[in-house]
Design an enzyme around this catalytic site. Structure first.
Site, PDB file in Angstrom:
ATOM      1  N   HIS A   1       0.745  -1.141  -0.004  1.00  0.00           N
ATOM      2  CA  HIS A   1      -0.325  -0.011   0.222  1.00  0.00           C
ATOM      3  C   HIS A   1       0.835   1.330   0.090  1.00  0.00           C
ATOM      4  O   HIS A   1       0.300   2.187  -0.365  1.00  0.00           O
ATOM      5  CB  HIS A   1      -1.115   0.044   1.092  1.00  0.00           C
ATOM      6  CG  HIS A   1      -0.559   0.342   2.547  1.00  0.00           C
ATOM      7  ND1 HIS A   1      -0.240  -0.717   3.543  1.00  0.00           N
ATOM      8  CD2 HIS A   1      -0.335   1.608   2.942  1.00  0.00           C
ATOM      9  CE1 HIS A   1       0.358   0.090   4.450  1.00  0.00           C
ATOM     10  NE2 HIS A   1       0.227   1.365   4.454  1.00  0.00           N
TER      11      HIS A   1
ATOM     12  N   ASP B   1       0.924  -7.779   2.307  1.00  0.00           N
ATOM     13  CA  ASP B   1       1.185  -6.110   2.087  1.00  0.00           C
ATOM     14  C   ASP B   1       2.537  -5.993   1.971  1.00  0.00           C
ATOM     15  O   ASP B   1       3.200  -5.413   2.805  1.00  0.00           O
ATOM     16  CB  ASP B   1       0.523  -5.367   3.290  1.00  0.00           C
ATOM     17  CG  ASP B   1       0.388  -3.989   2.939  1.00  0.00           C
ATOM     18  OD1 ASP B   1       0.693  -3.627   1.837  1.00  0.00           O
ATOM     19  OD2 ASP B   1      -0.288  -3.290   3.632  1.00  0.00           O
TER      20      ASP B   1
ATOM     21  N   SER C   1       4.137   2.661   8.293  1.00  0.00           N
ATOM     22  CA  SER C   1       3.820   1.584   7.265  1.00  0.00           C
ATOM     23  C   SER C   1       4.950   1.192   6.429  1.00  0.00           C
ATOM     24  O   SER C   1       5.854   2.106   6.200  1.00  0.00           O
ATOM     25  CB  SER C   1       2.825   2.115   6.051  1.00  0.00           C
ATOM     26  OG  SER C   1       1.397   2.123   6.839  1.00  0.00           O
TER      27      SER C   1
END
Length: 712
Positions: free
Chosen positions: A84, A220, A647
């Site tokens: 992402h 991810d 992230s």
């Protein structure tokens, strides 16, 4: 990570140190945290984590694209981050013919690696404390504007002194709301290329439904590579550039882990507000966040209609949609968590204790701090609601593009021919960038729908919108109005604006109603009355004194500063949540590929899976990546203290070996921007063994596995 985390009751307003709480400066680890970390299982020395003179862990951690974290995992500059985080770059490189977002991509050679238009990574070089020097420039009699000017002047000096003739980027940052200052030295590399990505059905498995939820089953991750010139220095893209030879790269563990094992994360957390007062929390819960949630959902619903009809539109708007959807769910989760745990009430109790302390001090320095802060929030509640409606409106590209290009064009037209010739290539590049992937039917529909919502729900709206609302009260009216002004606008397409640029007319620009509307919206967004500025100044000073006073109130506590996109370390352990019947794992701190396949829904946008992945599961062809108990691990939980910006951060074991990749938090404890919850807070990460399995067994990219330093 779908950013942020946590919540629960706080007995005092200060930030007391729990074993797993805190986003710590690396330069303070030895003094504040090292003993605790050793007790929990750390095997490294402080020097092996952060060193100025020798290679250390910090040399492998990079800020990715300005808003995420990534890590160097090979001696050839291979970069690992979240899918992402690379989503926008992957979408940018995708076309209907080569749909890397939906089909995946794996470069077999360096030459096949793909360069996004604008992607960079930032390496952290060093930091230092300049608090004494900075605060020597200010005094209590200064206004906030005077204070800011004096501080900015000194910041510029410090940046100039440490950038080594432009080799480094230097940033001086404020901490504890202007009570401390540190400078950070970075080196930026702008040639970063896509190496490999799984398809969206793996990298975003679970979609918005599973976002912020546990159990998770998401792969991810994505791989990029940093390139440099022949001498290893930063360089703009060139075919002559070579893979970077980094100072340090992370070893990758195949050993797995158990519950209660030590886990630490290094990364660039974006923003927390752990000192936010009760009135600020109440403002967010009652005014700001509900407006954001409603406006976000409004944009998402309109965008989805067009994205579902055309694949190229879906690719062009995939990143924008994902960003809005992520914060839509996040803000609603924060509203629910803050209300459920009565966070504002808890903070209010702590503020009353602080007020009693302040009243007893010999000086009146802190006496009026809380009354001033509370008065400020009372005055700005409705304004915060307005600003959130307007912010989502301004996320519509066609709402801001006319103003940006129009103002640029005004400047361009005012220059002589020689200057125009110099400026024209940059203007053409800006035009190309702003119109790239813009789909006018979608843009018009979102703009009209957001204008209708803004005019109906916000107070003290932009005067032009208020006048228009008298004539366009229904959504149908707003759509007809936007259609009409867009049809005649010089901004309706790249071709139309380029034609105007080649034959500019100041009157035509001034009379363009889309330009007038765009200007009116942005002028309203930036508008501040003298009274508002005065109250903003009062608040800033009071907030700074509140933090200063609360630290003096409890001088023996260990404090960590709020996140502000600077490199931090957080440590904790692998730990489960209470058993969940939807998780097939024996213990609820990990998930397995079996659980992933159980969620499979053929053809579903969020839960479809590649056939090859199912076949690998059915054959139990997990290679060397299976756990010792036979299952293939997918995601796992730790209690590290992270937030948005983390992230892509590496999760490391006590030896500094890579065991996972952080990508999310859990919705049960979602108020982590404001308050830390040591019972419910969890970081959700991809197990590195799942990442390696997908690279090796699913993608067949064994050459990438060969690059890594594997620890078995």
């Amino acid at each position: 990570m779908k950013k942020l985390i946590l919540c629960l009751l706080l007995t005092t307003f200060i930030l007391p140190m729990r074993a797993n709480e805190g986003m710590w400066f690396l330069m303070h680890i030895e003094r504040l945290n090292y003993v605790d970390m050793q007790k929990m299982g750390l095997q490294l020395t402080p020097e092996e984590i952060y060193s100025i003179n020798n290679n250390s862990l910090k040399d492998a951690i990079v800020q990715f694209g300005g808003g995420c974290t990534a890590e160097i995992i090979s001696d050839q500059g291979l970069v690992l981050t979240n899918h992402h985080c690379g989503y926008g770059n992957i979408a940018e490189l995708s076309t209907e013919e080569n749909d890397y977002l939906n089909n995946g991509f794996w470069a077999k050679t360096f030459k096949e690696e793909l360069k996004p238009a604008n992607l960079s990574v930032r390496f952290f070089v060093r930091m230092d404390d300049v608090t004494e020097r900075m605060l020597a420039q200010v005094n209590e009699n200064m206004s906030e504007d005077e204070r800011e000017a004096a501080l900015n002047k000194e910041m510029a000096k410090i940046q100039q002194e440490n950038n080594e003739g432009g080799k480094y980027t230097v940033s001086v940052k404020s901490f504890y709301s202007g009570n401390e200052y540190y400078y950070f030295v970075y080196q930026d590399y702008n040639d970063v290329r896509l190496v490999g990505t799984p398809p969206k059905s793996i990298g975003k498995f679970g979609g918005d439904t599973d976002n912020w939820e546990w159990p998770r089953h998401t792969g991810d991750f994505a791989l990029f590579r940093v390139y440099a010139d022949q001498d290893g220095n930063p360089a703009e893209y060139s075919e002559n550039n070579v893979p970077l030879k980094p100072k340090y790269h992370l070893p990758t563990s195949l050993k797995g882990f158990e519950e209660n094992d030590f886990a630490m994360i290094l990364g660039y957390p974006g923003r927390t507000n752990r000192w936010k007062p009760a009135a600020g929390i109440e403002q967010n819960v009652e005014y700001a966040y509900p407006a954001w949630v409603e406006a976000s959902k409004t944009s998402m619903d309109v965008m989805k209609k067009y994205m579902d009809k055309k694949q190229q539109v879906n690719l062009d708007y995939a990143s924008a949609y994902a960003g809005i959807a992520n914060y839509w769910k996040n803000r609603q989760g924060m509203i629910d968590a803050l209300k459920k745990h009565k966070t504002a009430k808890s903070k209010r109790k702590a503020e009353k204790k602080f007020q009693k302390w302040a009243n007893k001090q010999a000086t009146n320095k802190y006496k009026d701090v809380m009354p001033t802060i509370n008065a400020y929030y009372e005055r700005t509640n409705k304004a915060s609601e307005h600003d959130n409606y307007l912010m989502l409106l301004l996320r519509t590209r066609i709402a801001t593009l006319p103003y940006r290009l129009g103002r640029t064009m005004e400047y361009f037209s005012s220059q002589n021919e020689a200057k125009q010739a110099e400026l024209k290539p940059r203007l053409e590049a800006e035009i190309e960038n702003l119109y790239d992937g813009l789909y006018l039917p979608l843009e018009k529909d979102v703009l009209a729908t957001q204008l209708h919502l803004y005019s109906q729900k916000a107070s003290d709206i932009a005067p032009m919108v208020k006048d228009l609302d008298a004539k366009h009260s229904s959504l149908a009216d707003w759509k007809a109005y936007v259609d009409a002004i867009a049809k005649e606008s010089i901004f309706r397409s790249q071709e139309a604006f380029t034609a105007f640029m080649n034959n500019p007319d100041a009157d035509m620009l001034a009379q363009d109603e889309l330009y007038q509307l765009s200007t009116a919206l942005l002028n309203r967004y930036r508008a501040k009355s003298d009274e508002e500025k005065a109250w903003e100044d009062k608040y800033q000073k009071a907030y700074r004194l509140m933090i200063q006073g609360m630290r003096k109130q409890n001088p023996d506590k260990k404090y960590y500063p709020d996140a502000n996109s600077t490199l931090r370390l957080t440590y904790g352990k692998v730990i489960a949540l209470p058993k969940d019947k939807t998780n097939d794992a024996k213990k609820n701190y990990y998930t397995t590929l079996q659980g992933t396949v159980a969620k499979y829904q053929p053809g579903d946008e969020e839960f479809d899976m590649p056939k090859k992945l199912i076949e690998l599961y059915e054959k139990k062809d997990f290679g060397q990546y299976a756990d010792k108990d036979g299952y293939l691990p997918v995601n796992f939980l730790t209690d590290n203290d992270i937030t948005g910006g983390n992230s892509g951060s590496p999760v490391l074991n006590g030896n500094g070996e890579l065991i996972g990749l952080a990508f999310d938090g859990n919705i049960e404890a979602m108020a982590g921007d404001v308050i830390f919850d040591d019972k419910l807070q969890r970081t959700i990460s991809v197990d590195i063994r799942y990442v390696l399995f997908l690279i090796d067994k699913y993608a067949g990219a064994t050459h990438l596995i060969d690059e890594l330093t594997l620890v078995k």
